[in-house]
Enzyme design. Structure first.
Site, PDB file in Angstrom:
ATOM      1  N   GLY A 279       0.784  -1.219   0.000  1.00 43.45           N
ATOM      2  CA  GLY A 279       0.000   0.000   0.000  1.00 43.45           C
ATOM      3  C   GLY A 279       0.819   1.273   0.000  1.00 43.45           C
ATOM      4  O   GLY A 279       0.247   2.371   0.078  1.00 43.45           O
ATOM      5  N   ASP A 280       2.156   1.176  -0.098  1.00 42.48           N
ATOM      6  CA  ASP A 280       3.007   2.363  -0.135  1.00 42.48           C
ATOM      7  C   ASP A 280       4.209   2.032  -1.015  1.00 42.48           C
ATOM      8  O   ASP A 280       4.087   1.266  -1.969  1.00 42.48           O
ATOM      9  CB  ASP A 280       3.411   2.772   1.281  1.00 42.48           C
ATOM     10  CG  ASP A 280       3.680   4.281   1.398  1.00 42.48           C
ATOM     11  OD1 ASP A 280       4.253   4.845   0.447  1.00 42.48           O
ATOM     12  OD2 ASP A 280       3.331   4.877   2.431  1.00 42.48           O
ATOM     13  N   ASP A 281       5.379   2.581  -0.701  1.00 38.56           N
ATOM     14  CA  ASP A 281       6.554   2.325  -1.517  1.00 38.56           C
ATOM     15  C   ASP A 281       6.949   0.853  -1.488  1.00 38.56           C
ATOM     16  O   ASP A 281       6.922   0.216  -0.428  1.00 38.56           O
ATOM     17  CB  ASP A 281       7.742   3.157  -1.016  1.00 38.56           C
ATOM     18  CG  ASP A 281       7.525   4.646  -1.224  1.00 38.56           C
ATOM     19  OD1 ASP A 281       6.785   5.008  -2.151  1.00 38.56           O
ATOM     20  OD2 ASP A 281       8.090   5.435  -0.450  1.00 38.56           O
TER      21      ASP A 281
END
Length: 479
Positions: A279-281
């Site tokens: 859900g992010d990097d």
């Protein structure tokens, strides 16, 4: 004479009953057919069983035996663990690792099953082996998670002031640690954490799934890490780390800050052949936060990795990093460098090569106004240096903005090189290769056409056109 007659055959006449014989023949044939049918049925069943066994043994995976990777081997069940997903096995993990520590090293096998546990610490000279279908489940009640001091290069908890929650699997000042297996899983059961974070029900910064600190000679391979409460895999101030053939999973939405791998102030690190969907990097290279990172002064350097983001916490410096053979798809951004005034430090000698972008909103991003700080004590005059950034063999399709480099008058981006770039675009506006306060060059022809801030060289390296617009602002903030 009379007695001898019993030894002589008596001559008799025999006339078969034709009616009785005609009745017995069909019955006899019927019994034969029944026996033959039974024999055929049994033979058919045996044939099917043999075929199924033969096919399974030929096509199916063979039964996997846990390899012996160290001379001393323990099974988690040797210490009373129960893999039913309900029994809490923290004590079993602690007892097993304590015995490995006492014996000077060893291997701990986690067999197939659901092994619920609170956080536990690893030890040196240890292999943690997760068998096929083995799942280590983190208890999703924060009361079982210990509190730890803030990271020294961050000043205080990343999300909340004060202490932070520890990681599910943790280690400090270790040497020679291996986490591997037959693609067993470490599951942080992060959904409860994500919900509490969104609803502001947590008093401290969430903990990572796996965190190793001040350690060296680390190998992590052939495991799945999923649903971390926060960052998934966080090597902090470590040396000689290899992460290979690791799968990292979290929902693409509703799972805040679930970075895949966050190498932080590490040296000599290799990340390769990993699948990351979070859900992010995917990978975020870090080295501390503002004045705390500057004071800690541990740069991230000498790395070969497949990654997504450098920064924004990079105050200790990031250098000598190669990102190659990277595929990014269905993402808002492909690769990016992010920093801001107050960070200090540097990002330099970074090489991206063999980068493929598919269905990405912005392909390459360098951003110098990522204004997020630990507290008001940062020095706004501590300006980061961004220089010597190379992009080579860049391919893509379905990309909205191939390049967006936002330097500033205070933080220019220096010595950027583009070579061999061909990216199919979906955005038809003029400014799709966006630059501001950038100095650098393009070698050979690239598509789409670069911004006017960059010098143009032919493929032999001869200057064709020198830019007179290195501080020109060619940006489109609406895209």
């Amino acid at each position: 004479m009379g007695d001898s007659s019993r030894f002589l055959p008596r001559t008799t006449s025999f006339r078969p009953d034709s009616r009785r014989l005609s009745d017995s023949i069909p019955a006899l044939l019927s019994s034969y057919r029944t026996v033959l049918a039974l024999i055929w049925a049994v033979g058919f069943i045996l044939l099917i069983c043999w075929q199924r066994t033969a096919v399974d043994s030929f096509w199916g995976p063979p039964a996997r035996h846990i390899p012996r990777l160290r001379s001393l081997v323990f099974n988690l069940t040797d210490f009373g663990a129960v893999g039913d997903g309900v029994t809490v096995n923290t004590k079993a993990f602690e007892m097993a690792i304590s015995e490995i520590r006492r014996r000077g090293g060893g291997q701990l096998n986690v067999e197939a099953g659901l092994w619920l546990t609170a956080p536990f610490n690893l030890t040196s000279h240890m292999t943690l082996f997760l068998a096929e279908n083995a799942v280590i489940l983190g208890i999703d009640d924060e009361n079982y998670w210990p509190l730890m001091p803030p990271l020294p290069s961050y000043g205080y908890g990343r999300e909340r002031a004060g202490p932070r929650y520890g990681s599910l699997i943790h280690g400090q000042n270790l040497r020679d640690v291996v986490i591997t297996g037959d693609n067993g899983t470490i599951n942080g059961q992060g959904r409860t954490w994500w919900t509490k974070y969104r609803n502001k029900h947590l008093n401290y910064t969430r903990g990572p799934l796996v965190q190793l600190m001040w350690s060296r000679d680390i190998q992590i391979s052939h495991v799945t890490l999923r649903d971390s409460p926060f960052w998934t895999l966080h090597p902090y101030d470590c040396q000689n780390v290899t992460i290979r053939n690791v799968t990292i999973l979290a929902p693409l939405s509703g799972a805040p800050n679930t970075d895949g791998i966050d190498p932080d102030s590490c040296e000599n690190m290799l990340i390769e052949d990993c699948y990351i969907s979070v859900g992010d990097d995917g990978i975020a290279i870090k080295s501390g936060w503002d004045q705390y990172g500057i004071a800690y002064a541990r740069p991230y350097q000498h790395s070969d990795t497949a990654g997504v983001s450098i920064g924004s916490e990079m105050s200790g410096g990031v250098s000598n990093v190669t990102l190659e053979n990277l595929l990014v798809w269905n993402s808002k951004r492909g690769v990016r460098i992010k920093t801001t005034a107050g960070r200090g430090g540097y990002v330099r000698q970074i090489t991206y090569q063999n980068l493929t972008l598919e269905n990405v909103r912005v392909g390459i991003v360098i951003k110098t106004d990522y204004n997020e700080h630990p507290d008001e004590g940062y020095n706004p005059k501590a300006l980061p240096v961004i220089q010597d950034i190379n992009f080579d063999r860049i391919r893509g399709q379905g990309v909205r903005i191939p390049v967006r480099i936002y330097g500033s008058q205070a933080i220019p981006v220096r010595n950027v090189t583009f070579r061999d770039m061909l990216v199919g675009i979906t955005y038809k506006k003029k400014r799709i290769f966006q630059c501001s306060f950038v100095h650098g060059r393009v070698i050979g022809k690239i598509f789409p056409s670069p911004c006017h801030n960059l010098d143009m060289y032919d493929k032999e390296g001869r200057l064709v056109r020198q830019s007179t617009f290195q501080n020109n602002i060619e940006t489109d903030y609406d895209s």
